[in-house]
Design an enzyme around this catalytic site. Sequence first.
Site, short mmCIF file in Angstrom:
data_model
loop_
_atom_site.label_atom_id
_atom_site.label_comp_id
_atom_site.label_asym_id
_atom_site.label_seq_id
_atom_site.Cartn_x
_atom_site.Cartn_y
_atom_site.Cartn_z
CB ILE A 168 -0.96 -0.02 1.22
CG1 ILE A 168 -2.14 0.89 0.98
CG2 ILE A 168 -0.23 0.32 2.51
CD1 ILE A 168 -3.27 0.71 1.99
CG ASN A 223 11.49 -5.67 7.84
OD1 ASN A 223 12.72 -5.53 7.79
ND2 ASN A 223 10.66 -4.91 7.14
CD GLU A 237 5.26 -0.74 9.16
OE1 GLU A 237 4.21 -0.89 8.52
OE2 GLU A 237 6.12 0.11 8.87
CG HIS A 258 5.22 -9.50 5.38
ND1 HIS A 258 4.87 -9.50 6.71
CD2 HIS A 258 5.93 -8.36 5.20
CE1 HIS A 258 5.33 -8.42 7.29
NE2 HIS A 258 6.00 -7.71 6.40
CG HIS A 299 8.85 -6.25 2.16
ND1 HIS A 299 8.05 -5.14 2.22
CD2 HIS A 299 8.94 -6.72 3.42
CE1 HIS A 299 7.67 -4.94 3.47
NE2 HIS A 299 8.20 -5.88 4.22
P1 5GP Z 1 6.88 -4.96 7.59
O1 5GP Z 1 7.43 -3.70 8.16
O2 5GP Z 1 5.97 -5.65 8.58
O3 5GP Z 1 7.94 -5.85 7.01
O4 5GP Z 1 6.01 -4.54 6.33
C1 5GP Z 1 4.63 -4.38 6.34
C2 5GP Z 1 4.24 -3.79 5.02
O5 5GP Z 1 2.84 -3.89 4.89
C3 5GP Z 1 4.59 -2.30 4.85
O6 5GP Z 1 5.44 -2.14 3.73
C4 5GP Z 1 3.23 -1.63 4.66
O7 5GP Z 1 3.26 -0.58 3.73
C5 5GP Z 1 2.37 -2.78 4.19
N1 5GP Z 1 0.96 -2.64 4.54
C6 5GP Z 1 0.43 -2.30 5.74
N2 5GP Z 1 -0.90 -2.28 5.70
C7 5GP Z 1 -1.25 -2.64 4.43
C8 5GP Z 1 -2.50 -2.80 3.75
O8 5GP Z 1 -3.59 -2.62 4.32
N3 5GP Z 1 -2.45 -3.16 2.44
C9 5GP Z 1 -1.27 -3.39 1.79
N4 5GP Z 1 -1.35 -3.74 0.51
N5 5GP Z 1 -0.08 -3.24 2.39
C10 5GP Z 1 -0.07 -2.87 3.70
#
Ligand code: 5GP
Length: 127
Positions: free
Chosen positions: A40, A97, A105, A110, A112
């Site tokens: 997003i 992460n 987060e 997941h 990336h």
């Molecule tokens: P993390 O920091 O956990 O590795 O990455 C979480 C990712 O999820 C972030 O890059 C953030 O932009 C993405 N993200 C968070 N909420 C949503 C959402 O509702 N939809 C999508 N498509 N991505 C999200």
Amino acid sequence: MPVTGLEPYDDQNVFAKILRGEIPNKTVYEDEHVLAFHDIAPQAPVHVLVIPKGAYVSARDFAARAPHAEIGGFWRAVGQVAAMLGLEADGYRLLANHGMNAGQEVPHFHVHIFGGGPLGPMISAKR
Ligand code: 5GP
């Protein structure tokens, strides 16, 4: 609450809601094991997330608990998605992460996929 990657799975996390269809997403690939969709808040020209459909908090949780078929299916899909996105020729970056120092987060494992242009240094943290 910061994500440690070690907590019990919270089925109210945003990716669990996406998997249940409660939050929309821009899907690029789906099969029995994974869903892949555009981030997003993209941090590269192409920024796609690949998530397992199973309930795993982190990379460690996924590696420890997922059946071999899910682990194999997941990593096969990551490669397929990168190819589908046209990233193979010029290259791309995979990132997962895990926990607080990494700034995880969302407490659903997941990976990336970043690509679509030069991605700069691997990491910007101070040594
Ligand atoms: P993390 O920091 O956990 O590795 O990455 C979480 C990712 O999820 C972030 O890059 C953030 O932009 C993405 N993200 C968070 N909420 C949503 C959402 O509702 N939809 C999508 N498509 N991505 C999200």
